[in-house]
Design an enzyme around this catalytic site. Structure first.
Site, mmCIF file in Angstrom:
data_model
loop_
_atom_site.group_PDB
_atom_site.id
_atom_site.type_symbol
_atom_site.label_atom_id
_atom_site.label_comp_id
_atom_site.label_asym_id
_atom_site.label_seq_id
_atom_site.Cartn_x
_atom_site.Cartn_y
_atom_site.Cartn_z
ATOM 1 N N GLU A 54 3.109 -14.502 13.583
ATOM 2 C CA GLU A 54 4.376 -13.946 13.114
ATOM 3 C C GLU A 54 4.652 -14.341 11.659
ATOM 4 O OE1 GLU A 54 6.209 -11.739 14.320
ATOM 5 O OE2 GLU A 54 5.448 -11.598 16.347
ATOM 6 N N THR A 60 3.424 -8.495 5.434
ATOM 7 C CA THR A 60 1.980 -8.295 5.326
ATOM 8 C C THR A 60 1.492 -7.398 6.457
ATOM 9 O OG1 THR A 60 1.897 -10.564 4.512
ATOM 10 C CG2 THR A 60 -0.201 -9.536 5.018
ATOM 11 N N GLY A 98 -0.685 -14.145 -0.058
ATOM 12 C CA GLY A 98 0.567 -14.040 -0.804
ATOM 13 C C GLY A 98 1.718 -14.770 -0.117
ATOM 14 N N TYR A 137 14.520 -13.457 13.185
ATOM 15 C CA TYR A 137 13.493 -12.609 13.767
ATOM 16 C C TYR A 137 12.362 -13.445 14.374
ATOM 17 C CZ TYR A 137 9.170 -10.245 14.234
ATOM 18 O OH TYR A 137 7.980 -9.839 14.757
ATOM 19 N N ASP A 155 12.894 -6.814 13.418
ATOM 20 C CA ASP A 155 12.283 -6.762 12.091
ATOM 21 C C ASP A 155 12.516 -5.367 11.489
ATOM 22 O OD1 ASP A 155 10.589 -5.099 13.488
ATOM 23 O OD2 ASP A 155 8.741 -6.115 12.901
ATOM 24 N N CYS A 209 6.982 5.829 15.044
ATOM 25 C CA CYS A 209 8.237 6.067 14.310
ATOM 26 C C CYS A 209 8.060 5.522 12.894
ATOM 27 C CB CYS A 209 9.384 5.370 15.047
ATOM 28 S SG CYS A 209 10.997 5.963 14.536
ATOM 29 N N CYS A 220 6.387 10.074 21.167
ATOM 30 C CA CYS A 220 7.343 8.973 21.342
ATOM 31 C C CYS A 220 7.894 8.932 22.770
ATOM 32 C CB CYS A 220 8.493 9.129 20.357
ATOM 33 S SG CYS A 220 9.730 7.825 20.531
ATOM 34 N N SER A 311 7.589 -9.272 -5.611
ATOM 35 C CA SER A 311 8.759 -8.543 -5.114
ATOM 36 C C SER A 311 9.778 -8.273 -6.220
ATOM 37 C CB SER A 311 9.394 -9.291 -3.942
ATOM 38 O OG SER A 311 9.650 -10.620 -4.313
HETATM 39 FE FE1 SF4 Z 1 11.450 7.752 16.109
HETATM 40 FE FE2 SF4 Z 1 10.953 8.400 18.632
HETATM 41 FE FE3 SF4 Z 1 13.259 9.072 17.557
HETATM 42 FE FE4 SF4 Z 1 11.057 10.323 16.757
HETATM 43 S S1 SF4 Z 1 11.953 10.385 18.805
HETATM 44 S S2 SF4 Z 1 12.665 9.507 15.454
HETATM 45 S S3 SF4 Z 1 9.555 8.678 16.865
HETATM 46 S S4 SF4 Z 1 12.515 6.994 17.927
#
Ligand code: SF4
Length: 370
Positions: A54, A60, A98, A137, A155, A209, A220, A311
């Protein structure tokens, strides 16, 4: 054992949206269980391996972390080993990843864990959160993945998925919005599979996503409940305030080689705080001339120009090489052999354009290689 001393309060968004989204959580868990990526830290998710992975994954990409993780685990297989390793060897193991303060915090935390908890991470959110380098997180990720505690881990990937699922147009860089999203993640978290749920949301953000583009909503598992799925709005979310522009610095970098049969290169230790704190570097200045403390004259050989983006700063570098008779290094400098460069003298990635040639330059006559 406590999951956390105070669970995030269920705010308006969490209360409203968790009722709507909760029925889809099993589909997310099924999707993750059926097709999750193979990752070495998932093979044997001990608290130590989860923690190191993590920390390495902060800022990264997974592909960049993989070789570092394996090497790190081979050299430092447990927390006591990490607590004892020399800082220079630790930096060598981190060289190129880094954000070197991550490695320093990792070791500081390992020393605390060795002294206070007998060398094992405590199975407690608040105790984890109190360790150097572990924020909300990371504490949530370790607590849920390694210890099965019901703590959210939010995150950037999770923020994006939640912003799209809810259709939120709030700026996700605002702490209040992050708190709202964390409360929503906590409300959705299944108490029997907290680690899988957190990893599933993260992996959905990494693989489906996707940021800055139209997400792959056809693949999805949450599309049936998503507020913006299959619409152009999906690519516009999440909303985030524009980043500040970076400061530009023009630096001149000096590769100073000794003219001995076994050549060495002159390195400089950076100050203990600030950018690249305490790391070794090729001598460099902002004014174009050699550092005044170096007794060097003669004609240099011009090297390639290079650029590195941090950054908040961009370095535009011009390189020069000198081959000189070795002199007593001023304070903060050191002549370093090719062997030491291999084992315990790490150079930040910013100098890669020059450092990548050092093994070759140290092995042959200077004139032959520039
Ligand atoms: Fe993201 Fe799934 Fe919504 Fe599409 S349907 S915007 S992939 S959460």
């Amino acid at each position: 054992m406590s999951a956390r001393s105070k669970p995030p309060a269920k705010n308006g968004l969490a209360a409203k949206e968790s009722r709507r989204l909760s029925p889809a959580v099993p589909a997310l868990l099924d999707w993750f269980s059926a097709g999750k990526r193979w990752l070495p830290w998932r093979e044997a998710p001990t608290p130590y391996r989860v923690w190191v992975s993590e920390i390495m994954l902060q800022q990264t990409r997974i592909e960049a972390v993989l070789p570092y993780f394996e090497r790190f685990m081979k050299d430092l297989p447990n927390i006591p080993a990490l607590s004892r390793v020399s800082p220079d060897r630790l930096m060598k193991l981190w060289e190129g990843l880094g954000y070197y303060s991550r490695a320093r915090h990792l070791q500081a935390a390992a020393q605390i864990v060795t002294a206070q908890y007998g060398g094992s991470l405590p199975p407690d959110y608040d105790a984890l959160r109190a360790l150097p380098g572990i924020g909300d997180y990371t504490a949530g990720a370790i607590a849920s993945i390694a210890f099965g505690l019901p703590t959210p881990a939010v995150d950037g990937n999770v923020l994006r998925v939640l912003a799209r699922l809810t259709g939120s147009r709030e700026d996700i860089t605002r702490p209040a919005v992050r708190r709202e999203m964390t409360a929503l993640a906590a409300a959705l978290l299944p108490r029997d599979h907290p680690g899988e749920f957190n990893q599933a949301l993260m992996e959905l953000g990494e693989r489906v996503c996707l940021p800055n583009t139209m997400p792959d909503c056809d693949r999805c598992p949450l599309s049936a409940v998503c507020a913006v799925g299959h619409t152009p709005d999906a690519a516009e979310l999440p909303v985030r305030a524009p980043k500040k522009t970076r400061r530009i610095e023009n630096r001149t970098v000096f590769v100073v080689l000794s003219d001995e049969p076994q050549k060495r290169v002159l390195l400089h230790r950076r100050p203990p705080s600030g950018l690249l704190a305490g790391l070794w570097e090729l001598p460099n200045t902002l004014h174009g001339a050699l550092p005044p403390e170096l007794p060097i004259d003669g004609e240099p050989v011009k090297l390639t120009d290079s650029r590195h983006i941090f950054s908040h700063i961009e370095w535009y570098m011009t390189g020069y090489a000198y081959t000189v008779a070795p002199f007593a290094p001023p304070p903060g400098y050191e002549w370093v052999s090719a062997a030491a460069l291999q084992t315990d003298r790490a150079l930040p990635t910013a100098f890669r354009a020059y450092a990548q040639h050092l093994p070759e330059w140290l092995a042959v006559n200077r004139e032959e290689c520039v």
